[in-house]
Design a protein around this motif. Sequence first.
Motif, PDB file in Angstrom:
ATOM      1  N   THR A  29       0.874  72.136  38.485  1.00 35.30           N
ATOM      2  CA  THR A  29      -0.125  71.154  38.892  1.00 35.30           C
ATOM      3  C   THR A  29      -1.191  71.791  39.782  1.00 35.30           C
ATOM      4  N   ARG A 112       1.357  64.363  35.695  1.00 31.60           N
ATOM      5  CA  ARG A 112      -0.059  64.402  35.307  1.00 31.60           C
ATOM      6  C   ARG A 112      -0.545  65.846  35.239  1.00 31.60           C
ATOM      7  N   ARG A 116      -1.815  67.779  31.883  1.00 38.78           N
ATOM      8  CA  ARG A 116      -3.159  68.359  31.826  1.00 38.78           C
ATOM      9  C   ARG A 116      -3.084  69.831  31.464  1.00 38.78           C
ATOM     10  N   ALA A 175      -3.024  61.022  31.889  1.00 38.34           N
ATOM     11  CA  ALA A 175      -3.175  62.338  32.518  1.00 38.34           C
ATOM     12  C   ALA A 175      -4.605  62.844  32.439  1.00 38.34           C
TER      13      ALA A 175
END
Length: 200
Positions: A29, A112, A116, A175
């Motif tokens: 992330t 998320r 991504r 996302a």
Amino acid sequence: MSAKPSTLTERRKAATQLDIARAAARLFTEHGAEGTTAEAIATAAGVAPRTFYRYFRTKEDAVAPLLVVGAASWREHLAATEEGTPLLRAVEDAIRKTISAADEAPEFTWTRGLLRAAVAEDSALAAVWHRVNGASEIRLRPVLARLAPQADELTVQLVAAAATAAIRISLERWAGTDEKAAPAELAVRCFRGLSGGLEV
């Protein structure tokens, strides 16, 4: 529902894997796929690189336990459905409860970032995501069959496929946005669209 670790050794192993998965999700992330290494994940999780590779072949594989926890939670919500609830409504209720509850967990924010990274950067990470979804769909079938013993095998398979795809699509679309709230209603909408021709 997947079997939970029964022995102390199995529970410790599962806990270590989940710690590594959380560290991996956070680093993916924060730094994306290219900026994350297996060694960095091991360091963040507080384990030696050799321990990392004992459990996972690649850095992308390391996120699987975290995704599996989410899938197991959704099946548990569904299995707890009150007897006599129509199957499609039971699935909708379980989708809504699971995603709404996940909204409060820090791991959900990492989901998320993972999605991504998977969509934009890393086909190997995307493969892990799709593999977990495929396994979840298969494990969902006996849960659905117990809730609707009158349903034939094909109908059960179609409901499982629709439910799994609905959650996957809603999370992938979410996302790609800046929406803070979890996409519970979007997931329900997707499920209704995918299951519209089914009679259970």
